[in-house]
Write a protein that holds these residues in place. Sequence first.
Motif, PDB file in Angstrom:
ATOM      1  N   LEU A  20       0.832  -1.203   0.000  1.00 36.81           N
ATOM      2  CA  LEU A  20       0.000   0.000   0.000  1.00 36.81           C
ATOM      3  C   LEU A  20       0.868   1.255   0.000  1.00 36.81           C
ATOM      4  N   PHE A  21       1.977   1.210   0.754  1.00 36.96           N
ATOM      5  CA  PHE A  21       2.880   2.367   0.802  1.00 36.96           C
ATOM      6  C   PHE A  21       3.668   2.522  -0.500  1.00 36.96           C
ATOM      7  N   HIS A  22       4.327   1.478  -0.933  1.00 40.35           N
ATOM      8  CA  HIS A  22       5.224   1.592  -2.086  1.00 40.35           C
ATOM      9  C   HIS A  22       4.468   1.785  -3.396  1.00 40.35           C
ATOM     10  N   ARG A  23       3.237   1.279  -3.474  1.00 37.25           N
ATOM     11  CA  ARG A  23       2.459   1.409  -4.719  1.00 37.25           C
ATOM     12  C   ARG A  23       1.628   2.690  -4.744  1.00 37.25           C
ATOM     13  N   HIS A  24       1.113   3.106  -3.565  1.00 42.31           N
ATOM     14  CA  HIS A  24       0.145   4.210  -3.560  1.00 42.31           C
ATOM     15  C   HIS A  24       0.490   5.349  -2.604  1.00 42.31           C
ATOM     16  N   GLY A  25       1.521   5.187  -1.771  1.00 49.42           N
ATOM     17  CA  GLY A  25       1.979   6.278  -0.917  1.00 49.42           C
ATOM     18  C   GLY A  25       1.269   6.423   0.414  1.00 49.42           C
ATOM     19  N   TYR A  26       0.346   5.515   0.739  1.00 49.42           N
ATOM     20  CA  TYR A  26      -0.333   5.559   2.037  1.00 49.42           C
ATOM     21  C   TYR A  26       0.470   4.723   3.035  1.00 49.42           C
ATOM     22  N   ASP A  27       0.946   5.365   4.086  1.00 46.57           N
ATOM     23  CA  ASP A  27       1.872   4.692   5.000  1.00 46.57           C
ATOM     24  C   ASP A  27       1.202   4.398   6.346  1.00 46.57           C
ATOM     25  N   PHE A  28       0.825   3.131   6.530  1.00 46.32           N
ATOM     26  CA  PHE A  28       0.261   2.677   7.797  1.00 46.32           C
ATOM     27  C   PHE A  28       1.247   1.782   8.547  1.00 46.32           C
ATOM     28  N   ARG A  29       2.507   1.763   8.116  1.00 45.41           N
ATOM     29  CA  ARG A  29       3.475   0.820   8.674  1.00 45.41           C
ATOM     30  C   ARG A  29       3.850   1.136  10.117  1.00 45.41           C
ATOM     31  N   GLY A  30       3.644   2.372  10.543  1.00 42.39           N
ATOM     32  CA  GLY A  30       3.959   2.741  11.915  1.00 42.39           C
ATOM     33  C   GLY A  30       2.795   2.593  12.878  1.00 42.39           C
ATOM     34  N   TYR A  31       1.654   2.150  12.360  1.00 41.94           N
ATOM     35  CA  TYR A  31       0.490   1.947  13.217  1.00 41.94           C
ATOM     36  C   TYR A  31       0.691   0.682  14.051  1.00 41.94           C
ATOM     37  N   SER A  32      -0.029   0.577  15.147  1.00 44.28           N
ATOM     38  CA  SER A  32       0.014  -0.616  15.980  1.00 44.28           C
ATOM     39  C   SER A  32      -0.361  -1.834  15.135  1.00 44.28           C
ATOM     40  N   LEU A  33       0.540  -2.825  15.077  1.00 48.50           N
ATOM     41  CA  LEU A  33       0.296  -3.970  14.194  1.00 48.50           C
ATOM     42  C   LEU A  33      -0.940  -4.776  14.591  1.00 48.50           C
ATOM     43  N   PRO A  34      -1.152  -5.091  15.867  1.00 49.08           N
ATOM     44  CA  PRO A  34      -2.385  -5.830  16.210  1.00 49.08           C
ATOM     45  C   PRO A  34      -3.652  -5.084  15.782  1.00 49.08           C
ATOM     46  N   SER A  35      -3.641  -3.744  15.936  1.00 50.88           N
ATOM     47  CA  SER A  35      -4.792  -2.944  15.504  1.00 50.88           C
ATOM     48  C   SER A  35      -4.958  -3.028  13.995  1.00 50.88           C
TER      49      SER A  35
END
Length: 283
Positions: A20-35
Amino acid sequence: MDQPPSDPEELEARLLLDALFHRHGYDFRGYSLPSMVRRLDHAREKLGCASLSMLQHRVLHEPSVVPELVGLLTVQVSAMFRDPSYWLALRRQVVPLLATWPSLKVWVAGCAEGEELYSLVILFREEGLESRTVFYATDISPAALEKARAGIYPLDRIPEFTENHRLSGGHSSLSDHYTAAYGAAAMDRSLRDRVVFSDHSLVSDAVFSETHLVSCRNVLIYFGSGLQRRAVGLFRDSLARGGFLGLGPRETIRFSGHADAFEEFVGEERIYRRRAAVEARHG
């Protein structure tokens, strides 16, 4: 360095978030993983995918699915004047100090579908500050911003909103600020006269504007510690000296690395004030 997840579903989630980040630029990688795993699983069902790997394939090859996915990942359940004691403290203890500035800027970071925004505008209108305030409502989700801009809520939510408003010390009737028809309540258009809606990511974007109040309630709880640190740093650098930061009841700046830039103003309601004597530190 983060340890690689041992759970296959968490690994699938990480790979999907990378895509999602590398293809479209939306970065959720720093969000809580379980959430994120919970939210991605819900999105997978809503989008008719048998697995997160299938959803990843669609993210990579069907750009049209991305806006709905981002909306599902950022959706927040909120209410107008949620946690009325917070709004009462804002009204009684923060507003009198905000009133000493000739003009004001308020940033609602992560505005979702607008309940927090309209609560602030109504409160500022009741307290005589709306006419000299510009409200910035930001979110990463275009779909959420459109819903916030529309300001239309199911009619069955209005009793809760009304009671919250009463308990927050509201001076008017909440019904003065919306029109009810066809099973929905539409917030009065005039409430948006001084609102600027804008796409903004707490993950990757810079300081939004110099502000006197930042309201970001029940957003940081979904972030990992690194992203919480970044977001609080943005709020610190955005706030004018003596400006205020309002967080949700389960959120704190204590472990953010920026606590020394703030003082607890109404500690039990998670309202902080930017210290006047601390220099902003970037990074």
